[in-house]
Scaffold this active site. Sequence first.
Site, short mmCIF file in Angstrom:
data_model
loop_
_atom_site.label_atom_id
_atom_site.label_comp_id
_atom_site.label_asym_id
_atom_site.label_seq_id
_atom_site.Cartn_x
_atom_site.Cartn_y
_atom_site.Cartn_z
N SER A 402 1.08 -1.21 -0.03
CA SER A 402 0.18 -0.04 0.05
C SER A 402 0.91 1.25 0.16
O SER A 402 2.13 1.12 0.50
CB SER A 402 -0.89 -0.11 1.19
OG SER A 402 -1.40 1.24 1.50
N TYR A 415 -1.28 -0.60 10.57
CA TYR A 415 -1.55 -0.89 9.16
C TYR A 415 -0.50 -0.65 8.34
O TYR A 415 0.15 -1.49 7.48
CB TYR A 415 -2.72 -0.29 8.40
CG TYR A 415 -3.06 -0.70 7.04
CD1 TYR A 415 -3.88 -1.61 6.85
CD2 TYR A 415 -2.76 0.36 6.18
CE1 TYR A 415 -4.00 -2.05 5.44
CE2 TYR A 415 -3.15 0.06 4.92
CZ TYR A 415 -3.63 -1.13 4.49
OH TYR A 415 -4.07 -1.21 3.23
#
Length: 534
Positions: A402, A415
């Site tokens: 990501s 995350y």
Amino acid sequence: MEPVREWVVRGADLGLRVTEEGVAERVPVVLVHGFPDTSEVWGAVAGRLGARFRVIRYDVRGSGGSEAPADVEGYSLERLVEDLVAVVRDVGRPVHLVGHDWGSTQGWAAVAARPDLFLSFTSISGPDLGQVGDWVRRNRLRPFKVLNVLRRSWYIAGFKVPVVPELVWRVPAVRRRLGAGRRELVNGLGLYRANVGAKGPRDVRKVSVRVHQVRLTDDPYVVREHLEAAEPWVEQLTRSVLHAGHWAPRTHPDQVARHIEDAIDGTHRRRLVVITGAGSGIGRATAEAFARDGAEVVVLDVDEERARETAERVGGHAYRLDVADAAATGAVAEEVARRHGVPDVVVANAGIGVVGSFLRTSEEDWRRVVDVNLWGVVHTLRAFAPRMVERAEGGHLVVTASAAGYLPNAALPAYSTTKAAVLMLAQCLDAELREHGIRATALCPGIVHTDITRTFTFAGSTEAEQDERRQRAARTSRLRGFGPEKVAAEVLDLVNEVRPHRVVVPVTAEANAVHLLNRVAPGLVRALGRLWRA
Ligand code: NAD
């Protein structure tokens, strides 16, 4: 296996040394070698194919035990095709043809001219000259692409210079390096001088014989574009990839023999793609993109229902899998290998989101996100990658990281930490596995409109707050309007090598912008990250 038999066939205008091995009453396979080889280059491959076929090979004119023509014109493709036709006539029935290098180039000319004589054609590292000319014309408005292909053939210009290459071939060290005899090197120059660029544009003909191309990933001379040049001209064309260099028949005889057998049997399998988290979002869109591209897709997801839905849409196979479970991942990989084979592409995509500052993120939240986003990727790749290495046919590992993996921020530390970890893992794998022809890529999307917000955990929030915040996050991603199919298109292009290989691939404008800023103004990225709060 019966011993090798040897005799002379009268070719177009001279004698050709032909050898045969294998089972005499079986289907015949004719192997044609290239420059600067003799039929010896096929030795190990012929031995393996001999268990199933009647294998015939011959020394092309000017090489090995065959006679040489008096002048360069004697090496024209027309003469070479006449020789090949004479050998097939001598065999007495249609044959499966296999050509390597110039043996493949003359194979193209032969199957176009005499389709009645050939059952199939396996082309290894030798394009059709007319098809390549046509490809160059079709791409004339893309000069960089054309130049990139033509630069592979720089040596041909050298071969066309009179006398100089002949002098170079006199040097024993050069001959040793090329693993070739002086007669083959000198006579073989005729192939280039008589056929390349000599008579202006060549005719191209449609090919009705079934053709299979074996793409050698490390071949410096023949590249993907040379193979693609055949696409408009061949009615039935299949392709497989072998992680080997130009002289694969010598260096990888087992694999080459297997590719030839599959090509002859017409059993060349479809590309097998395994995708985790393919029940939804980016994973599902990627499954659909690969299926449309002709691949067989294995859909893995912890949500069995959704996995099945995707599998139905793509005509693939669904398995329930929680990637956080190492033993379960190993067992599924085992089952996939047994039922469908070794994957060519693995997309380790399953992931979940945890939003919230470090101070509010509980140990349990950490464990959950690390288990799925980091350990899940590790388990997936540990389960599949060794099988891909062992098979030695290369492949591609894609990890959905990501942009959050390279944007330090105050909103999603847990995350982002997992995504930074898998971003590094993909880069390490690319470094380690490249020698096995396996590429790895970390995909780094920005905001993509998927269902991921549905499963977001907002650390330290009450249930009511969670729902509210999920809805807000879903609204933002909807407004951003970047669909998962665009990420999938990127993955497909990457794996199909439409563009040069990249290890870190930002997707979406914001992901690209942050990636660039990280290089030119890392301080600014940190300042932005401080403003981004949960
Ligand atoms: P999604 O929720 O639509 O799809 C994720 C899928 O993974 C779901 O089907 C889910 O059931 C599955 N999954 C979750 N935990 C699993 C587990 N333990 N084992 C197996 N499957 C599991 O989300 P998405 O946006 O498509 O996300 C896919 C990947 O993309 C994730 O790794 C995510 O972190 C990453 N990503 C998403 C975005 C975005 O904005 N959507 C941005 C960057 C990166």
